[in-house]
Write a protein that holds these residues in place. Structure first.
Motif, PDB file in Angstrom:
ATOM      1  N   TYR A 220      36.404  46.385  39.672  1.00 47.17           N
ATOM      2  CA  TYR A 220      35.063  45.798  39.465  1.00 47.17           C
ATOM      3  C   TYR A 220      34.956  45.241  38.036  1.00 47.17           C
ATOM      4  O   TYR A 220      35.482  45.801  37.086  1.00 47.17           O
ATOM      5  CB  TYR A 220      33.976  46.851  39.675  1.00 47.17           C
ATOM      6  CG  TYR A 220      33.873  47.328  41.109  1.00 47.17           C
ATOM      7  CD1 TYR A 220      33.013  46.702  42.000  1.00 47.17           C
ATOM      8  CD2 TYR A 220      34.655  48.391  41.558  1.00 47.17           C
ATOM      9  CE1 TYR A 220      32.916  47.145  43.324  1.00 47.17           C
ATOM     10  CE2 TYR A 220      34.571  48.831  42.868  1.00 47.17           C
ATOM     11  CZ  TYR A 220      33.698  48.206  43.753  1.00 47.17           C
ATOM     12  OH  TYR A 220      33.606  48.635  45.042  1.00 47.17           O
ATOM     13  N   VAL A 221      34.275  44.124  37.966  1.00 48.46           N
ATOM     14  CA  VAL A 221      33.961  43.518  36.657  1.00 48.46           C
ATOM     15  C   VAL A 221      32.461  43.276  36.597  1.00 48.46           C
ATOM     16  O   VAL A 221      31.908  42.533  37.426  1.00 48.46           O
ATOM     17  CB  VAL A 221      34.719  42.197  36.450  1.00 48.46           C
ATOM     18  CG1 VAL A 221      34.323  41.584  35.106  1.00 48.46           C
ATOM     19  CG2 VAL A 221      36.224  42.420  36.542  1.00 48.46           C
ATOM     20  N   TRP A 222      31.810  43.934  35.628  1.00 49.81           N
ATOM     21  CA  TRP A 222      30.337  43.813  35.468  1.00 49.81           C
ATOM     22  C   TRP A 222      30.028  42.935  34.258  1.00 49.81           C
ATOM     23  O   TRP A 222      30.691  42.976  33.232  1.00 49.81           O
ATOM     24  CB  TRP A 222      29.711  45.195  35.230  1.00 49.81           C
ATOM     25  CG  TRP A 222      29.892  46.160  36.379  1.00 49.81           C
ATOM     26  CD1 TRP A 222      30.939  46.995  36.594  1.00 49.81           C
ATOM     27  CD2 TRP A 222      28.982  46.350  37.451  1.00 49.81           C
ATOM     28  NE1 TRP A 222      30.772  47.730  37.730  1.00 49.81           N
ATOM     29  CE2 TRP A 222      29.550  47.351  38.300  1.00 49.81           C
ATOM     30  CE3 TRP A 222      27.769  45.785  37.834  1.00 49.81           C
ATOM     31  CZ2 TRP A 222      28.934  47.783  39.467  1.00 49.81           C
ATOM     32  CZ3 TRP A 222      27.151  46.220  38.976  1.00 49.81           C
ATOM     33  CH2 TRP A 222      27.716  47.201  39.789  1.00 49.81           C
ATOM     34  N   SER A 223      28.999  42.129  34.377  1.00 47.38           N
ATOM     35  CA  SER A 223      28.588  41.272  33.263  1.00 47.38           C
ATOM     36  C   SER A 223      27.076  41.034  33.327  1.00 47.38           C
ATOM     37  O   SER A 223      26.445  41.220  34.375  1.00 47.38           O
ATOM     38  CB  SER A 223      29.338  39.934  33.293  1.00 47.38           C
ATOM     39  OG  SER A 223      29.029  39.223  34.490  1.00 47.38           O
TER      40      SER A 223
ATOM     41  N   ILE B  23      25.711  40.762  37.136  1.00 47.85           N
ATOM     42  CA  ILE B  23      26.723  40.176  38.022  1.00 47.85           C
ATOM     43  C   ILE B  23      27.881  41.160  38.158  1.00 47.85           C
ATOM     44  O   ILE B  23      28.376  41.696  37.155  1.00 47.85           O
ATOM     45  CB  ILE B  23      27.238  38.840  37.457  1.00 47.85           C
ATOM     46  CG1 ILE B  23      26.076  37.849  37.289  1.00 47.85           C
ATOM     47  CG2 ILE B  23      28.337  38.255  38.358  1.00 47.85           C
ATOM     48  CD1 ILE B  23      26.474  36.578  36.572  1.00 47.85           C
ATOM     49  N   VAL B  24      28.324  41.373  39.410  1.00 46.93           N
ATOM     50  CA  VAL B  24      29.469  42.236  39.657  1.00 46.93           C
ATOM     51  C   VAL B  24      30.487  41.470  40.513  1.00 46.93           C
ATOM     52  O   VAL B  24      30.126  40.779  41.460  1.00 46.93           O
ATOM     53  CB  VAL B  24      29.041  43.545  40.364  1.00 46.93           C
ATOM     54  CG1 VAL B  24      28.372  43.291  41.702  1.00 46.93           C
ATOM     55  CG2 VAL B  24      30.259  44.474  40.529  1.00 46.93           C
ATOM     56  N   GLU B  25      31.744  41.535  40.082  1.00 53.33           N
ATOM     57  CA  GLU B  25      32.837  40.924  40.848  1.00 53.33           C
ATOM     58  C   GLU B  25      33.793  42.026  41.278  1.00 53.33           C
ATOM     59  O   GLU B  25      34.104  42.932  40.496  1.00 53.33           O
ATOM     60  CB  GLU B  25      33.579  39.897  40.008  1.00 53.33           C
ATOM     61  CG  GLU B  25      32.764  38.665  39.664  1.00 53.33           C
ATOM     62  CD  GLU B  25      33.587  37.666  38.869  1.00 53.33           C
ATOM     63  OE1 GLU B  25      34.731  38.035  38.468  1.00 53.33           O
ATOM     64  OE2 GLU B  25      33.103  36.546  38.638  1.00 53.33           O
ATOM     65  N   LEU B  26      34.254  41.912  42.538  1.00 51.02           N
ATOM     66  CA  LEU B  26      35.230  42.865  43.062  1.00 51.02           C
ATOM     67  C   LEU B  26      36.525  42.108  43.339  1.00 51.02           C
ATOM     68  O   LEU B  26      36.556  41.164  44.134  1.00 51.02           O
ATOM     69  CB  LEU B  26      34.714  43.511  44.352  1.00 51.02           C
ATOM     70  CG  LEU B  26      35.715  44.402  45.094  1.00 51.02           C
ATOM     71  CD1 LEU B  26      36.155  45.590  44.221  1.00 51.02           C
ATOM     72  CD2 LEU B  26      35.114  44.909  46.416  1.00 51.02           C
ATOM     73  N   ASN B  27      37.574  42.495  42.658  1.00 52.73           N
ATOM     74  CA  ASN B  27      38.898  41.892  42.856  1.00 52.73           C
ATOM     75  C   ASN B  27      39.731  42.831  43.712  1.00 52.73           C
ATOM     76  O   ASN B  27      40.029  43.967  43.319  1.00 52.73           O
ATOM     77  CB  ASN B  27      39.598  41.668  41.514  1.00 52.73           C
ATOM     78  CG  ASN B  27      38.832  40.692  40.623  1.00 52.73           C
ATOM     79  OD1 ASN B  27      38.378  39.669  41.092  1.00 52.73           O
ATOM     80  ND2 ASN B  27      38.690  41.051  39.341  1.00 52.73           N
ATOM     81  N   SER B  28      40.135  42.308  44.900  1.00 54.52           N
ATOM     82  CA  SER B  28      40.957  43.092  45.811  1.00 54.52           C
ATOM     83  C   SER B  28      42.080  42.190  46.310  1.00 54.52           C
ATOM     84  O   SER B  28      41.877  41.325  47.177  1.00 54.52           O
ATOM     85  CB  SER B  28      40.117  43.611  46.990  1.00 54.52           C
ATOM     86  OG  SER B  28      40.922  44.350  47.885  1.00 54.52           O
TER      87      SER B  28
END
Length: 327
Positions: free
Chosen positions: A22-25, A48-53
């Motif tokens: 997860y990347v939070w900004s 904003i949250v991004e999930l890298n899978s």
């Protein structure tokens, strides 16, 4: 996470579903690679949250609105004189209004408090609503120094004279009331010459604060009076009574029991005029006189007359003669 928060709140936001990194900004967002993080709210915020899978990236956004704190209107800053109190009232529909510091307040909660500070202070007013959102404002109360004034001891003088009032103070200005009979009603120690006994009020002013004290100026018009019999017979004693003063001196001292008391006993051998001088507590003097008339006693001589009677008579009249020596 919450869609609304108050400024200054630290809230937790959490992503649900999926696995990966997860990347939070966003403003106030604390860095984290896990499914949750914290946000310190400083205003309207988009998190904003991004999930890298693997090769896939999923993104989502949470908008956090800022909840408005309760309304709060405080009065203007004010000032008081040292030793005074002031009522402070705020307007608010908040569920709770608190005040601090509270040591010089009659209560630390409510829309109205009574403040009695000994030094200048800024009171912090906090209004809280049911959502724990707050509105904060301040009210400053400046404490001005109160002047010092002592009108001094009561004074007195003889009618027609004057006396200086001995006031002591620490202030910017002074004023006496009434001004009648004063040499300068704005001086700290004026000369007073009222026509009658007067109570003067002196008011000291410093930085808009006032303090007053009073002094009584007595005008003495001492009036000695003498009472008692004015006519006696020789060898008799009469009490002379003087009044109207504090101390007395009688002259001449001949025939007096004590010439320094108000009521001496007088037993003059001849008609005598006594003078008494009375002095009051201000040193004012009055003199009066009284004449004691002494009447001489009359000389009396009793003589028996001569009479001729027969032997054996039992009822014989003998004349008696009284001689009066009128001198």
């Amino acid at each position: 996470g919450p869609s609304e928060a108050c400024v200054g709140d630290r809230v937790e936001v959490r992503a649900v579903g999926g696995s990966g990194t997860y990347v939070w900004s966003g403003p106030g967002v604390e860095p984290s690679d896990s499914a949750s993080t914290f946000v310190t709210v400083s205003g309207p915020t988009s998190v904003i949250v991004e999930l890298n899978s693997g090769d896939c990236i999923a993104r989502d956004t949470l908008d956090i609105r800022v909840g408005g704190g309760p309304d709060l209107t405080v009065p203007p800053d004010t000032s008081i004189c040292r030793g005074e109190s002031v009522q402070l009232t705020v307007q608010s529909t908040a569920a709770l209004v608190t005040w601090s510091p509270s040591a010089t307040l009659d209560t630390d909660e409510g829309l109205t408090v009574i403040a009695t500070p000994t030094n200048s202070v800024s009171y912090i007013v906090t209004a809280s609503d049911e959502s724990n959102c707050i509105t904060v404002d301040t009210i400053r109360v400046d404490v001005r120094n109160t002047p010092e004034i002592d009108a001094g001891p009561d004074k007195g003088f003889c009618v027609g004279g004057s006396v200086q009032i001995s006031a002591i103070g620490s202030a910017n200005s002074y004023s006496w009331s009434p001004a009648t009979g004063l040499s300068d009603p704005t001086a700290l120690a004026p000369i007073a010459a009222p026509a009658q006994t007067t109570e003067y009020v002196v008011t000291a002013e410093r930085d808009g604060c006032t303090l007053s004290d009073t002094v009584l100026v007595e005008v003495s018009d001492v009036d000695v009076e003498i009472s008692g019999p004015r006519v006696i017979c020789i060898s008799e004693t009469v009490e002379l009574v003087a009044s109207g003063a504090a101390t007395y001196v009688w002259t001449p001292v001949d025939g007096l029991s004590d010439p320094t008391i108000p009521n001496p006993l007088a037993s003059p051998r001849v008609t005598t005029t006594y003078r008494v001088t009375g002095t009051d507590r201000f040193g004012c003097v009055d003199t009066k006189t009284v004449t004691i008339e002494v009447l001489d006693t009359l000389g009396l001589t009793i003589e028996a007359g001569e009479v001729t009677a027969e032997a054996g008579e039992t009822n014989v009249g003998i004349p008696i003669y009284v001689n009066v020596d009128a001198g």
